[in-house]
Structure formats: structure tokens, C-alpha cells
Scaffold this active site. Structure first.
Site, PDB file in Angstrom:
ATOM      1  N   ASP A   1      45.064 -15.581  76.347  1.00 25.35           N
ATOM      2  CA  ASP A   1      44.688 -16.673  75.689  1.00 25.35           C
ATOM      3  C   ASP A   1      43.626 -17.317  76.751  1.00 25.35           C
ATOM      4  OD1 ASP A   1      44.134 -18.607  73.863  1.00 25.35           O
ATOM      5  OD2 ASP A   1      46.279 -19.159  73.653  1.00 25.35           O
TER       6      ASP A   1
HETATM    7  C1  BGC Z   1      44.172 -21.155  71.492  1.00 28.30           C
HETATM    8  C2  BGC Z   1      44.046 -19.652  70.788  1.00 28.30           C
HETATM    9  C3  BGC Z   1      42.675 -19.345  70.588  1.00 28.30           C
HETATM   10  C4  BGC Z   1      41.627 -19.434  71.616  1.00 28.30           C
HETATM   11  C5  BGC Z   1      40.377 -19.041  71.231  1.00 28.30           C
HETATM   12  C6  BGC Z   1      43.156 -21.102  72.480  1.00 28.30           C
HETATM   13  O1  BGC Z   1      42.926 -22.225  73.159  1.00 28.30           O
HETATM   14  O2  BGC Z   1      45.332 -21.199  72.117  1.00 28.30           O
HETATM   15  O3  BGC Z   1      44.979 -19.826  69.651  1.00 28.30           O
HETATM   16  O4  BGC Z   1      42.531 -18.072  69.706  1.00 28.30           O
HETATM   17  O5  BGC Z   1      41.797 -20.621  72.274  1.00 28.30           O
HETATM   18  O6  BGC Z   1      39.590 -19.895  70.507  1.00 28.30           O
END
Ligand code: BGC
Length: 742
Positions: free
Chosen positions: A273
């Protein structure tokens, strides 16, 4: 030379993309890549930065995947640079959080789940892929399938609710919709199952917080939806931010390698993530980015989203012998394979259909149907709904969510344009404005508005109306990532506004548009009818208008338990058998005697000040018609682990209008080697019946679906007696019995 090689690969016809040839091509390409080329393939960065800088990084081959650029002119130019000017000539992969729709915003996933309609969800996801791929996006960070048992957690909006089986089925529908028949089709996107794993159990519902999920619960409750997606061919998986029992997921080798790859056989890409490789540092299990990169690549995290730890440190880790080149190769292999499967080497540029699919009529129509099916009617006293123009002449519409085009799109509406949103008031006026007099007094400008200035005027208008429809709820900003709440009561002066309306003798319909279950006990009490519409997306207003005026019949059912108050959380239907089970009569402070002996109230698992039951059960939802279940029949009452149980029930539409019931199959057992949930959802079907129609509805339940991790922590079906319910929610239905034998 290398670039020539990549171009040569690109010249192969698309139909030649067979798995063996992909594997072969990956090996050939890999054998020609330098260590820098390889490390570049594991680096993913945001595209919302200085474009010239990004171009330079692409040219240097230090970027494999870019997030958040949705202008095909830009993605195509960057792609050209990658192919023609970067050292290895490998195409880029453009990624985005395409979570509930793209330009056409669908209901939030929690709302989609309330439809219990996996076919429609799959169709809507396919439409989303059409829109997103037109903008160059081939990798979508969805579905999100975190089990959410705590509505304080803002990301409950992105989830399919509290149930494991349901989340697995609906998330798999999204995977199929996004990935289509073949990833190589230019209208397909690689799906990404997230967040692996346990993120929804954030302590206290505070986003990013630590989780403490014991091994058996992790395996039986949190992991199965991911397994379902893997079995449905999901191309990638995203690690979660949280640490569970001391280990952050992104550096958890047991999770990412032993379980995911070795036991489940997952061959796709694992992406961290956002920044969660370097996240090991604040978690306190890595000293610095070098250490974090070391731990995460060894754990099995292939792609580093935005922390640059791999880019900065993998080379020295390999050269010093701390990380084996084979580990790096394995991660790169997976990324190259995904890019080849997506056909990027053959068709790297955004597709250009003759006619754009964005906001097309069929896409909007599907979004509208999904929004209709996601709306849950929780109360309808005296049949106040639907509004029938022959009987009702004057409707007063009030409330801050009646015309909130931005807010009703919900949390991940990155590409939704509020000017395309159909709000409830717009749809009602447009379609019914000539047949019924519709007066609109917003009363509050937004849900946090505390002003009571309009109340007097509103009450006066309410007195003259035949029915009042109040649209209340939450702004888009109140749910989603990093948007947790400690109170789930209506904000601003919304509760007071409804109280003021309840003082008037006109029937009150309250419609909630929100990213989560709110605590609405009082509003349920004072309203004649309640619709829960979640954040319903672009077509939400049209869907609501259709339901309110009876063009569509509500069929949504709650995918999550509604607590009476925040203190009851976590409250979910599939809780375990416990000793000291509550009787159901507890929870009234007025019943407590003064200065009596300590155990006078008994010894049950309950609160002194609130009933043990929820406000609304999982699976609950009303219709404009009524359904009756009768004559449950089970074909085989003694089955083995390999058998399939066949069970059926007669469903009758006993009302005056056509409608859809969601028949839900639950099973439960009292005794096992480890404590069990009282009941668990194991099947469901939407059944549409004409007024007066009856049909026998059949279910097939493979006994293997009843496996759980036994006392030896082995996933197995255990012999024993089961109760099986077929019902219209988790509490109401008919039951039968069977046993599992050797
Ligand atoms: C979130 C994810 C997301 C990623 C990319 C993160 O902060 O937890 O769900 O896919 O950002 O935007």
C-alpha cells in the site's frame, strides 16, 4: 539492443499470447535486463508531480507503474518515452483507485453489497473498466474486501460489509468485471484485491490502527474473501497498512509467501500500500528504508508503492549479498508477466473507441439499477411509501442531502464529475414535478450546518404538505480513508430538523445518504418511513426518485448490522456462541433496583443500558410487497464432507406488486472442536416474483463450504449436527437440520 528486443516482442500478434509463450518471453526479457532495469520494474510512483521530472524518470527506466494520471494524451506520451527511450523499452502500467465506478460513479461498495446482486455488480464493474481503460488505466486498486465490523472506521464505506462469504462472492464479481474474458483485451484492467489483511479490524475503528486478530479468526473470517479472489484469477494483491499481532503485513513473509504463494498458489503481483514498505520504520520494526526494503522484498512484496525504498536500496542489498538476485528476479518476473498478460507490449496505448463509453446511456442505466437495488427500506408504516400522485398532491422536500451532487458520489469518486450527478430533488422535480407539487426547502446547507434559521418556514410548509421527504446523512468527506468517527449520530442540526418535522402531523419519510451505518434509533422512531441509500453515486437521485414514487420496488438488504448506539460496536450477526448468552430483555436502566445485591441483574453478556440486539439485523430490508416462505425441504440429512446439500423453499409474493426477495441461507452448529459462530451466511439468491406468484427456490450447498480451522488449526469439515435456515434476514426464516457423517 535491449530496447530492440522489447520492440521485437511487441511485434508478436496478440493471439500468440499463450501462457507458455508469456513465460518464455518473460525469461528472455529478464535475461537481458540489468540490475537497474529490474529494480526500476518494482517502483511505482504517483503521477501528480512535475511532469518533466516524471518523463525523466521514465526515460531513465526507474519507473514501472504510474498512479493517478487519467489524461490519455499524457499517458500515451509517457508510454512512448518508456518504449522508445528507456533502456529496457518496457511499457508502463497506469494505475488508479477505481473502486466504485470511474466517471460514472456507482454506489459505494457497502451500497453495492446491499443489492446482494453479484451479476449486476459484475456488469457494472465491466462498465467501469470500459470508462477507465479509455483513460489509459489498466490496473485498478479494487476490490477492497476488508471485513468491516466497526462503523466508526471510515473505510467501511469501501467494503462489502461484515460478512466473509458475501464479501468473497461480491469481490470476485468485481474481479471478473474488471478483468473481463481476457486481461489482454484492451477494455480489461488488472484487479487488485486489498488490503491484505485484517485492516478492517483497526482497534477502536481508528484508521491505520493496530489489529489483534487471532490466527483462527484471521483464517476463518478475514482471509477467505482474498482466497475467493485468487481463485477467480485476480491479477494482483495489495498489502495492508496495519500490523497484526506485531507484524506489519508488507513485511510479513508468512502472509505474502508461505500462505499466499505456497499454499494458495497465487502467481500474480503483490504491491505494497502507499508507502507501506517504508511504513515498517514508523511501525518500529525497521531501522531505515534499507532495512525496510530488505524485509519487504524477502517477505514477497513485489512492488513498492511510492516509498522508493526498493529504488534506493535494492542494488546495494543485492551487491552486498544480503538479498539474493533470485529474489529480485522473482518479483520482476511477476511484474513483466502481468504487463505481458495485459497485452501492453503489443498495445501499450489507451484504447480509442469510435464512440466513447464515458457516461454512455447503458452505463448510466446500469448505475441507476445498481443504486436502486442498493437502497434499503427500513420502515414503511402505514404504507406512506411509495408516493402515489393520485393520492398525494403536495410533497415537501427538505434536507442537506436532497441536492448534494458532490457528496452523494461517495468516497472514491476521483473521476466523477458532480455536474453529471443526478440528485434526488432534480430527479423528483424533473419526472414528477408536473403531477405533484414539489416544494423544496433545503433548510440546512450541508450536513454539518447548525443553523436553525429556516426551521419555522420549513414547519409551516410541512403543515401544508401531504408528505415530507427529508434527505439527511453524511458528506462525502465523513467516510473513507483516514475519516473515522467516534460518534455516528447525525451531524449539524439534522437531528433537530427531523424533530421539528415530527412535531407536525404530516407523514415523514427520512432518507439517509451516508458512507456507513449511522446510529439512527431516534430518527426511526419519529419517521413514518426510512430509506437507507448509502452514498449512491452519479445516478443515486434518479434511483431514489424511482423508489420514492414506486417506479422501482426496494429490494436492498443490509450487508452490515445497524447498532443502536456506538457503545454496542463491534456488533455483527455471526458472533460466537458464548457462555452467559444474553436473554434479550436486558438493557434498561430503569429496571435496576437501588442498593440490591450485586448479581440481581443476572449474569449475561449484555449492557445495563442498551438492549443486546441491534437496531436492524444483518440481511434486513423491506419491500412494497410482502413475501412468505413455506415448506423448506432438504434432500439429504446425512452428508459427508464431499457431498452437496440440496435444500429448497417455497417463496410467495403475497402482496399487490411485483418484487424481489433475497433469500439467505445460514448454517450453524452448537458443538464443534472450537467455538463457532451462532450462524453464518453460506448462500443467497435474489428471487423476483410477480404479485401473487409462488416459486420453489433451490440452493446447492457444497459441504466443503462449512470447513473451518479446527482445534489443530487444520481447515476441515467436522462431523456433527447442523441447523440450516432459509430466511429473509439473519433472524427470520424456516429451519431444517442435517448432520455431517464420516
Ligand atoms: C490506500 C489504498 C489505495 C492507495 C493508492 C492508500 O492510501 O490505502 O487503498 O489504493 O492509497 O491510492
Amino acid at each position: 539492443m535491449k530496447r530492440l528486443f522489447a520492440l521485437l516482442i511487441a511485434a508478436l500478434p496478440l493471439c500468440a499470447i499463450a501462457q507458455e509463450s508469456i513465460d518464455q518471453r518473460v525469461e528472455e526479457l529478464l535475461s537481458k535486463m540489468t540490475i537497474e532495469d529490474k529494480i526500476g520494474q518494482l517502483n511505482q510512483m504517483d503521477g501528480r508531480r512535475d511532469l518533466e521530472k516524471i518523463k525523466q524518470e521514465v526515460r531513465e527506466g526507474t519507473l514501472s507503474s504510474i498512479m493517478n494520471i487519467v489524461d490519455p494524451a499524457v499517458t500515451n506520451e509517457l508510454q512512448r518515452i518508456a518504449i522508445e527511450e528507456s533502456p529496457a523499452g518496457i511499457p508502463l502500467l497506469f494505475a488508479r483507485d477505481v473502486v466504485h465506478g470511474f466517471n460514472t460513479v456507482l454506489p459505494i461498495p457497502l451500497g453495492m453489497a446491499a443489492s446482494w446482486d453479484e451479476e449486476l455488480i459484475e456488469a457494472a464493474a465491466r462498465n467501469t473498466a470500459l470508462e477507465a481503460t479509455e483513460r489509459g488505466i489498466r490496473w485498478a486498486f479494487a476490490p477492497m474486501m476488508d471485513i468491516a465490523r466497526d462503523a466508526r472506521w471510515g473505510r467501511i464505506a469501501e467494503s462489502f460489509g461484515e460478512d466473509t462469504y458475501m464479501s468473497g462472492r461480491l469481490a470476485s464479481a468485481v474481479v471478473r468485471g474488471y478483468q473481463g474474458e481476457s486481461l489482454a483485451d484492451q477494455t480489461s484492467m488488472a484487479a487488485c484485491a486489498k488490503h491484505f489483511v485484517g485492516y478492517g479490524d483497526a482497534e477502536g475503528g481508528r484508521d491505520y490502527n493496530t489489529t489483534s486478530i487471532p490466527p483462527r479468526t484471521l483464517r476463518d473470517v478475514y482471509l477467505p474473501p482474498f482466497r475467493a479472489c485468487v481463485e477467480n484469477g485476480c491479477a494482483s494483491i495489495m498489502t495492508s497498512f496495519n500490523d497484526n499481532d506485531g507484524l506489519p503485513s508488507t513485511g510479513n513473509k508468512w502472509l505474502l509467501t508461505e500462505l499466499l504463494r505456497e499454499q494458495w498458489g497465487f502467481e500474480g503481483v503483490v504491491v505494497s500500500d502507499w508507502g507501506s514498505v517504508a511504513g515498517l520504520i514508523p511501525h518500529g520494526v525497521a531501522h531505515d528504508k534499507r532495512d525496510a526494503a530488505h524485509q519487504c522484498i524477502e517477505a514477497g512484496c513485489d512492488v513498492d508503492m511510492s516509498s522508493r525504498s526498493y529504488l534506493l536500496h535494492l542494488k546495494e542489498l543485492i551487491e552486498s549479498g544480503e538479498v539474493d538476485m533470485a529474489v529480485l528476479d522473482e518479483a520482476v518476473r511477476r511484474v513483466l508477466k502481468l504487463k505481458m498478460e495485459l497485452g501492453l507490449f503489443e498495445q501499450p496505448y489507451a484504447r480509442t473507441p469510435e464512440q466513447s463509453d464515458i457516461y454512455s446511456e447503458p452505463i448510466l442505466a446500469t448505475a441507476c439499477r445498481l443504486a436502486e437495488e442498493s437502497i434499503v427500506m427500513l420502515k414503511n408504516e402505514g404504507g406512506v411509501l411509495p408516493i402515489v400522485p393520485e393520492k398525494v398532491k403536495r410533497v415537501l422536500v427538505v434536507g442537506p442531502m436532497a441536492d448534494a451532487p458532490y457528496d452523494q458520489m461517495g468516497t472514491w469518486a476521483l473521476d466523477g464529475d458532480k455536474t453529471h450527478t443526478v440528485t434526488p430533488i432534480a430527479a423528483m422535480q424533473q419526472e414528477w414535478g408536473e403531477k405533484v407539487q414539489i416544494e423544496y426547502i433545503p433548510c440546512l446547507t450541508h450536513p454539518r450546518d447548525k443553523s436553525t434559521a429556516e426551521f419555522k418556514k420549513m414547519k409551516k410548509a410541512a403543515r401544508k404538505a401531504d408528505v415530507v421527504v427529508a434527505f439527511v446523512g453524511e458528506e462525502q468527506m465523513m467516510s473513507g480513508e483516514a475519516h473515522s468517527l467516534s460518534s455516528l449520530d447525525l451531524q449539524g442540526a439534522q437531528a433537530e430538523m427531523l424533530e421539528a418535522l415530527a412535531e407536525v402531523d404530516t407523514p415523514l419519510v427520512t432518507v439517509f445518504l451516508a458512507g456507513r451505518p449511522l446510529t439512527i434509533a431516534r430518527q426511526v422512531e419519529i419517521s413514518d418511513a426510512i430509506l437507507y441509500a448509502w452514498h449512491p453515486g452519479t445516478m443515486g437521485g434518479q434511483a431514489l426518485s424511482n423508489i420514492i414514487f414506486g417506479k422501482a420496488n426496494p429490494s436492498g438488504k443490509l450487508p452490515v448490522t445497524f447498532p443502536r448506539n456506538v457503545g454496542q460496536i463491534p456488533l455483527y450477526y455471526n458472533h460466537k456462541h458464548t457462555s452467559h448468552r444474553a436473554k434479550g430483555t436486558e438493557g434498561n436502566l430503569d429496571n435496576i433496583p437501588r442498593e440490591a445485591y450485586q448479581s440481581v441483574m443476572g449474569h449475561t453478556s449484555s449492557y445495563l443500558d442498551v438492549a443486546p440486539s441491534p437496531l436492524f439485523h444483518f440481511g434486513y430490508g423491506l419491500s412494497y410487497t410482502t413475501f412468505e416462505l413455506s415448506d423448506i425441504k432438504i434432500e439429504n440429512t446425512a452428508v459427508t464432507a464431499e457431498d452437496t446439500i440440496r435444500v429448497s423453499i417455497v417463496v410467495t409474493n403475497t402482496g399487490e406488486v411485483d418484487g424481489t426477495e433475497v433469500v439467505q441461507l445460514y448454517t450453524g452448529r452448537k458443538t464443534a472442536s472450537v467455538t463457532q459462530p451462532m450462524k453464518e451466511l453460506k448462500g443467497f439468491q435474489r428471487v423476483t416474483l410477480k404479485a401473487g406468484e409462488s416459486r420453489r427456490v433451490e440452493f446447492e450447498l457444497p459441504v466443503g463450504r462449512l470447513a473451518f480451522h479446527n482445534r489443530d488449526m487444520v481447515l476441515a469439515v467436522e462431523e456433527g449436527k447442523y441447523t440450516l435456515w432459509l430466511g429473509t434476514d439473519c433472524q427470520n426464516g424456516l429451519k431444517t437440520y442435517f448432520k455431517i457423517i464420516k
